[in-house]
Structure formats: structure tokens, C-alpha cells
Design a protein around this motif. Sequence first.
Motif, PDB file in Angstrom:
ATOM      1  N   PRO A 135       0.808  -1.221   0.000  1.00 54.83           N
ATOM      2  CA  PRO A 135       0.000   0.000   0.000  1.00 54.83           C
ATOM      3  C   PRO A 135       0.837   1.265   0.000  1.00 54.83           C
ATOM      4  N   GLU A 136       2.045   1.190   0.500  1.00 53.02           N
ATOM      5  CA  GLU A 136       2.944   2.341   0.471  1.00 53.02           C
ATOM      6  C   GLU A 136       3.971   2.130  -0.620  1.00 53.02           C
ATOM      7  N   ARG A 137       3.954   2.976  -1.637  1.00 51.73           N
ATOM      8  CA  ARG A 137       4.953   2.855  -2.688  1.00 51.73           C
ATOM      9  C   ARG A 137       6.270   3.448  -2.199  1.00 51.73           C
ATOM     10  N   GLN A 138       7.349   2.747  -2.466  1.00 51.57           N
ATOM     11  CA  GLN A 138       8.656   3.240  -2.039  1.00 51.57           C
ATOM     12  C   GLN A 138       9.059   4.418  -2.914  1.00 51.57           C
ATOM     13  N   PRO A 139       9.186   5.618  -2.341  1.00 51.93           N
ATOM     14  CA  PRO A 139       9.595   6.758  -3.152  1.00 51.93           C
ATOM     15  C   PRO A 139      11.038   6.619  -3.594  1.00 51.93           C
ATOM     16  N   VAL A 140      11.313   7.127  -4.785  1.00 50.29           N
ATOM     17  CA  VAL A 140      12.675   7.102  -5.298  1.00 50.29           C
ATOM     18  C   VAL A 140      13.412   8.326  -4.762  1.00 50.29           C
ATOM     19  N   GLY A 141      14.603   8.111  -4.194  1.00 44.80           N
ATOM     20  CA  GLY A 141      15.421   9.251  -3.827  1.00 44.80           C
ATOM     21  C   GLY A 141      15.557   9.518  -2.349  1.00 44.80           C
ATOM     22  N   ILE A 142      15.074   8.609  -1.484  1.00 39.96           N
ATOM     23  CA  ILE A 142      15.277   8.826  -0.061  1.00 39.96           C
ATOM     24  C   ILE A 142      16.768   8.722   0.245  1.00 39.96           C
ATOM     25  N   GLY A 143      17.310   9.733   0.877  1.00 37.53           N
ATOM     26  CA  GLY A 143      18.734   9.749   1.183  1.00 37.53           C
ATOM     27  C   GLY A 143      19.037  10.911   2.105  1.00 37.53           C
ATOM     28  N   SER A 144      20.222  11.476   1.991  1.00 36.24           N
ATOM     29  CA  SER A 144      20.599  12.614   2.841  1.00 36.24           C
ATOM     30  C   SER A 144      22.007  13.071   2.492  1.00 36.24           C
ATOM     31  N   GLY A 187      12.742  15.429  -0.188  1.00 33.23           N
ATOM     32  CA  GLY A 187      13.680  16.537  -0.069  1.00 33.23           C
ATOM     33  C   GLY A 187      14.115  16.735   1.366  1.00 33.23           C
ATOM     34  N   PRO A 188      14.934  17.759   1.605  1.00 30.81           N
ATOM     35  CA  PRO A 188      15.455  18.019   2.956  1.00 30.81           C
ATOM     36  C   PRO A 188      14.410  18.702   3.835  1.00 30.81           C
ATOM     37  N   GLY A 189      13.603  17.901   4.527  1.00 32.44           N
ATOM     38  CA  GLY A 189      12.628  18.479   5.448  1.00 32.44           C
ATOM     39  C   GLY A 189      13.284  19.213   6.599  1.00 32.44           C
ATOM     40  N   LEU A 190      14.570  18.960   6.799  1.00 38.78           N
ATOM     41  CA  LEU A 190      15.365  19.615   7.831  1.00 38.78           C
ATOM     42  C   LEU A 190      16.729  19.961   7.255  1.00 38.78           C
ATOM     43  N   GLY A 194      38.890  21.044  12.660  1.00 35.19           N
ATOM     44  CA  GLY A 194      39.301  22.418  12.913  1.00 35.19           C
ATOM     45  C   GLY A 194      40.388  22.904  11.983  1.00 35.19           C
ATOM     46  N   SER A 195      41.204  21.990  11.439  1.00 32.42           N
ATOM     47  CA  SER A 195      42.248  22.393  10.503  1.00 32.42           C
ATOM     48  C   SER A 195      41.684  22.923   9.203  1.00 32.42           C
ATOM     49  N   ARG A 196      40.390  22.686   8.970  1.00 34.86           N
ATOM     50  CA  ARG A 196      39.755  23.101   7.719  1.00 34.86           C
ATOM     51  C   ARG A 196      38.715  24.209   7.924  1.00 34.86           C
ATOM     52  N   THR A 197      38.644  24.795   9.115  1.00 34.88           N
ATOM     53  CA  THR A 197      37.638  25.823   9.379  1.00 34.88           C
ATOM     54  C   THR A 197      38.299  27.117   9.832  1.00 34.88           C
ATOM     55  N   ASP A 198      37.577  28.221   9.668  1.00 34.12           N
ATOM     56  CA  ASP A 198      38.147  29.528  10.035  1.00 34.12           C
ATOM     57  C   ASP A 198      38.220  29.723  11.540  1.00 34.12           C
ATOM     58  N   SER A 199      37.465  28.932  12.312  1.00 33.86           N
ATOM     59  CA  SER A 199      37.486  29.091  13.766  1.00 33.86           C
ATOM     60  C   SER A 199      38.497  28.170  14.438  1.00 33.86           C
ATOM     61  N   GLY A 200      38.951  27.144  13.726  1.00 38.45           N
ATOM     62  CA  GLY A 200      39.836  26.160  14.334  1.00 38.45           C
ATOM     63  C   GLY A 200      39.103  25.058  15.067  1.00 38.45           C
ATOM     64  N   LYS A 201      37.772  25.081  15.027  1.00 40.49           N
ATOM     65  CA  LYS A 201      36.945  24.031  15.614  1.00 40.49           C
ATOM     66  C   LYS A 201      36.062  23.425  14.519  1.00 40.49           C
ATOM     67  N   PRO A 202      35.594  22.189  14.717  1.00 37.81           N
ATOM     68  CA  PRO A 202      34.841  21.516  13.651  1.00 37.81           C
ATOM     69  C   PRO A 202      33.523  22.204  13.299  1.00 37.81           C
ATOM     70  N   LEU A 203      33.092  21.945  12.064  1.00 36.52           N
ATOM     71  CA  LEU A 203      31.761  22.300  11.565  1.00 36.52           C
ATOM     72  C   LEU A 203      31.104  21.026  11.044  1.00 36.52           C
ATOM     73  N   LEU A 204      29.789  20.949  11.187  1.00 36.59           N
ATOM     74  CA  LEU A 204      29.036  19.782  10.735  1.00 36.59           C
ATOM     75  C   LEU A 204      27.756  20.248  10.063  1.00 36.59           C
ATOM     76  N   ALA A 205      27.467  19.731   8.862  1.00 39.63           N
ATOM     77  CA  ALA A 205      26.239  20.063   8.134  1.00 39.63           C
ATOM     78  C   ALA A 205      25.447  18.789   7.880  1.00 39.63           C
ATOM     79  N   ASN A 206      24.118  18.911   7.909  1.00 35.31           N
ATOM     80  CA  ASN A 206      23.255  17.746   7.702  1.00 35.31           C
ATOM     81  C   ASN A 206      21.932  18.181   7.106  1.00 35.31           C
ATOM     82  N   ASP A 207      21.456  17.445   6.103  1.00 36.36           N
ATOM     83  CA  ASP A 207      20.098  17.639   5.595  1.00 36.36           C
ATOM     84  C   ASP A 207      19.537  16.293   5.145  1.00 36.36           C
ATOM     85  N   PRO A 208      18.710  15.677   5.986  1.00 35.51           N
ATOM     86  CA  PRO A 208      18.112  14.388   5.636  1.00 35.51           C
ATOM     87  C   PRO A 208      17.006  14.544   4.599  1.00 35.51           C
ATOM     88  N   HIS A 209      17.006  13.643   3.606  1.00 35.18           N
ATOM     89  CA  HIS A 209      16.038  13.701   2.513  1.00 35.18           C
ATOM     90  C   HIS A 209      15.008  12.583   2.681  1.00 35.18           C
TER      91      HIS A 209
END
Length: 800
Positions: free
Chosen positions: A238-247, A732-735, A254-269
Amino acid sequence: MIYLKRLVIFLLAALLLLAGTCAVYAWRSLPQTAGEVSVNGLSAAVDVVRDADGVAHLFAKTSADAYFALGYVHAQDRMWQMEMNRRMASGTLAEVFGAKVLPSDRLFRTLGLHAIAERNLAALDAGTRATLEAYSKGVNAYLAEHPVLAPEFVIASFRPGPWQPADSLAFFRLMAWRMAGNVWDELATAQLSQQFSPEQVAELIPSYPGDQRPALPDLKQLYAGAGSPWAGLLAAFPERQPVGIGSNSWALAGSRTDSGKPLLANDPHLMLSAPTLWYLAQLHAPGLDVIGATLPGMPGVILGRNQNVAWSFTNTHSDVADLYLEKQLPGDTSRYLTPEGSAAFGVREERIRVKDGDDVLQRVRSTRHGPVISDVLERAGTLAGEGSVMALDWVGLRDDDLSLQFPLKAALAADGAGLLAATRDFHSPQQNIVYADNAGSIGFIAAGRVPQRQAGNDLMGRAPSPGWDARYDWQGFIPFDALPQQLDPANGELVTANQKITPPGYDRWITSNWVLPYRSGRIHDLLAEAGVHSREDMQRMQMDASNPVARQLLPLMLQVPTQDPRAAEAVQRLARWDGAMLRARAEPLIYAEWLRLFTERLYAKRLGELYEQIGEHNPAFIANVLADRAGASRWCAEALDESDGAGACRRLLSESLVQALDNLSQKYGSSMDSWHWGDAHKALSRHAVFGNVPLLSHLFNLSIANDGGRDTVNYAGYYYDQASGLYLDDVGPGLRAVYDLDDPQASGFILSSGQSGNPFSSHYGDMLEGWANGRLVPMISERQRLEKQAHRTLVLAPSP
């Protein structure tokens, strides 16, 4: 005349009274967000501070009271959403919607998610059980006030019953089921095998770049005598599996950021919905201070940060479910064949209540592998072929799943090592968990249970297995320490976008369904553009609309002959285009319409009902056809009944381009300057129940012109809607979230709708425009800073 005047006055008065009644109802259906309410179940008062964006910040004296308050605010803002997820997971939708939803109830009663959840409670530690109890008491404290509920409850004419701890666990199982996409993949592969040779199936489903996928056996021979059940089974769900679920998720050291501390990005699809799946909240109590995205219906911050560590998810797309063809004994349908002889089916009976109808008694059978899913419809006897049934084994059916313990432990993690330790409890669905801490570490683990398949298993979960052959049985799960993981890589970056995440030489089978590395490759390219990056850079990367597939396919597509002047203009535009799927541009619309029509003509008729799942978006296959790799252009020749494959492809491309330009001219005018991707491409957040109901859909659905496409970092999982002629994003990225480990208060997040599930609320869709334009709302957790800004405070006081 006097009579007519009186009639008009009466009708106007009646309309005003009706409008006034509706306005009063709309106002009363909104939750109380200021003042004080007395509730049963608290040990001390809790302050619920809602900021200007409606984000709920819960300040409590104990952790139990904080989780109580989370249940309370979830119910205030999202009770309808919670109720629908609870009913779907438990197979009780027909109680309120009638016989039309019986297929869904039949499936979920067969899976038995709620019964598993009830047994699962005993496996959880005492702290988690206490948290579930506290959360449930919070939901029920709100319901005990007999509030005026959201309009859906009025339309559907029912009120929700009390919330139970098992309801939260069943919802978690439902979430895991929605990500177990390889069930649909197995059925599709099996169905393809009835139409095409193994070589053609391998062409239609190309291997991951650099991989040599093991050849499938001849499934026609493997399933000999079993009939052709696959089309029926695929339609049975009854539920069709949508194509494209991912994230997407990526972390920088810190060696790669301007502050010297880590950055983390996330957008679940995930599936876009109104309201979105996520709800933003902070929980604060002694020893507890966590903020991020929660799921209404369960306690805990699923994705977020505390003061020391942040964490994110992307789907691993691991193969965690297998279908098994089971042979019934001739003349005795109560038994089936096993490697040791025969065994009796397990049998239980489920009673499904149906609104305005008689109860339905469903007989659920199970084998040593799991429930028999080919019994989910009345025509089940023929679905799996004469004398056979189809059973399911899935990691989410285990009674000892501890996954809900993860977010509760993650909230308390002091650093990345503590977060990693918490992932040992995360069993399903397997997720790529990327984390970063304020000490400077970044790490990753693909946490979750993955079946260990035997070396002699030539299917490896890619198609339904013969249940009577022991070589297809699972041998437990991959040990936790053997799961793919990484800590503090030398280049200072970790990227997961559903691509292959196993290191070279990794000897465990996880899946053959890795998402092609278009998004992950683009993220790596963006990170390589500068040595160090800022928080704002991460935010801009999340909105990147450059399409790697377009850049791969267009050099092949643009070899088309262009005798038509409009086609020549379109080709010139596309040749100059940088591949950015921006809503103000014409080129993305021309490209999408052209590719859609070409793909349809290439093989939609041959694939039939499988076209939407396998063929509508199959870039690696299309690239192979257009480049004529290994003679793949013969698919063009076969589509036109010609012998010259390369020539047939050029003809198909030419005719498809002309047709695309005709379509677009009729809909958007003759001048290409007036065509815009955003006019045709909308992010549609559809209401789960009333989203397709005339009139009501206008009240409940949310829609906005959107950038992006199926392979862009700013992911837009669209499908073509024949009725409207629009490209509609349903995944899509609901968050979106960006975490700054140098200054956690500068972190940000946003939803694709708003915090409220009530369409009469100002917070129902107030984040949508900001979401489409790449803005984030502040992830502030310091109370003093919160109270200096616009806010409303509700005090939950314990009843005397």
C-alpha cells in the motif's frame, strides 16, 4: 421586495455567524503558549519557552520532567501527525477511515510492528523505559485537558486515545521500514528477470563506479515452477517506495575551518509532508542540555547537538531485508519446505476493525524467516505462484532492538567517543552517523544491524531467495567493531551522501544499492575550492544547485541534429549553461523536459509499471546508452525497431527535443526567455490524509517554487505530474542544520514547513520561504539569550 431584503439579511447574518464560529474554533484549536496550566505527572514546574520561530525550549528540574514536557508540546503541536503514524504502524487506520485503507492495515498487521514494540520494551534499559513512560504521560496530560483539537480530528470525527510507550517504539519501527527500500528493489529485479536476460538486467541496473557486481543467476531457472508473482507483490504494497530517499552530511575538522573548531552540516532527505516529519526542540535539565530535531511520537533529539558534540544521519541504503520464496508441501498447505525437511507455518489471527463495516479477521502466517507477506491481499493465493508463498526477513522485526536508547545516550555524550559508544545501541535502520566534538575530533560510523550472508549466496539480497536452501540464510549480523567507521581523517573532512562508504578491501557485504556518487563528489569538489571554510560556507553548500548528471549527459545529448531553429536555440542555451538548477533559469526546464521525454521513448513501454521505479531516473544507464558503452545504444535501436543504435539514439534525442519545446511553448509561451524552472518545479509538502482532497488540499498542503534537482546537493527529488504538467518534489530536505562546535549558539536549523501541524497556526508554514532561500533559524539554547528575544512562556505546573 421586503421578503427578499429580509432573506438577504438572514443569509448574510448566517454567513457571518458561520464565519465567526469558524474563527472561534480556529482560535480555540491553537495550543496555549503562555500562562500556566496544571498537569498530572510532573515532579516540579517546567517552563516551555517558545521563540519567535515556534521552537520549543523546555527547562525542567529533572530529565524525566523534560521528556514529559516534550510529550506535551508534541501533542500540542503535532497530535494529528502522531496519531496517523501510530495508526499506520499498528494497522488501525481502517477504524477511522474505513475499508479503503485496509491494504495498509493488512500489511502492518502482517509485519506486526506494534506487537514487536510491546515485546521490545522488555529489552530496553530501565532508564529508557522510564523516559518512554514520562513522555507518554506528557502526551496524555495534554489529552486529559480535553482540548479543542486540530481540524483533521473534526473532519474525521474522532478523538485520539491515550498514548502508550509501545506506540513510540512502533513508530520507530515504521520509520525503519520506510527506509528498507531493498524489499522493493528485490521485487523489481525479480520482475525484470521475467522479461529480460541477466545481461540486460545488469545493463538496466549498472554497477557502482569501480565495482564489479557479481552476476545474478538465471532467475527464470531459479524460480522455475513458482509462477510469476512479482508484479502482483509489487502492487500489493500500500505504500509505494519513493525514489530518492537519502541525505547529505559532512564534517570538517578544525584544521579546515576559520574558527579552528569543527563544523558539521546535515540535511536528511525524506518524504516532504505538511507538516514536516521533524519538530525542533531543546531539552534542559540538570545534566541534560540538548537541542535539535525530534520526531513527534517519540522522546529524544534524533539529530542535533549538546554543548560538547553534534551528530547527523544519512541513510546507508544497506540491504537489511530479504524476501524468501517458500514452498508449501503438496497436499498440505499448513507446512512448508525447509533445509531439514518441513515445518508448520506459525499462525495468528488479527482482528481489524473497519469504520462503517464489519470487522475483518486476518490470518497471518509466518515461516522460520518471518511473516508471509504474500497473504496481505485476498488474492494472496496466486501472488507467489501456485504452491508457494513469499516471506520476509528484516532486521527491524527483532524484539531486542535498542535503537531508541541511542538519542537518549547521545544527548548526554561528553565527546565524540561518548557519541560513538552510544551508537552501539543503534540497530535499525542502519545510518551513516557523522559526528564532531568541541575538542576537535570528527568521526563516522555506519551504525546498525546488517545481515551476514554466506559466501555461497549468489543472490546477496538482490532478488527473492529460495527459502528451502540453507545457503541463503543469514548468519547473524556484522559485528559492531567490523562496521565501516573512521576517526579524524588526515584530510580533515568526512562526507556521506548515500554513496559507497566501505574502505578499499572491506570484506563484508552491506549492499549493492549504493547511491551513485554525484552528490558526494560535488560536496568534495566544493570543499576543495578553499583550504578553510566558515559556517556560512557550509550553509551555501547546502543550497548548491549544480547538477553533475546534467554536466555528464549534456555533451552526449547535444550531439543531436538541430534542423529546427528552436532546437538550435535550445542547444546553444544548454551548451552555455553551467548546469545549475536555479528556479529563475530556462535551461533546467528544457533539460528536464527533454531528458524525460527521451527516457520515456527509450524504454518506458518495455518496462511497464517498473518504469517509474527503475527507469525514470537512471543516469548511469542513460549515459551508457548515449555513449554506446558495450553496445548499449541497441536500446535506442530496439525502441525504434532499427539496426543502427547510434543513429537511433540521435533520432530519439532530436524528436524528443522538438516535442519538449512544443510542450514548453504551449505551457509557458513561445519565448524561451519567459521560461523558468521555478514555474514548473515546485516543492510540494502534501498533507498525509487530506493532501489529495479537493478544497481541503488548499488548506493543508504547502508549495513553493524550488531550486535543485535529483542529483544536486540542494536535493529536489521530483516526479513529473501528468495532471498538472509540473515537476513536483515529494522527497527533499525536510530539515537542514549546520552545527558550529566553536560557538554552538551560532548553529542553525530550519524545517520545510513550520513547527505547528495546525493549518490555522502562524507556525504551520512560516519556515517554508526561508527554507527555499537557504536561510537557517538560530539554534540558541542559552536561556538568557532566548529571553532577550521575542518569546512566549508556558509554565507546566504539577497539580496539587
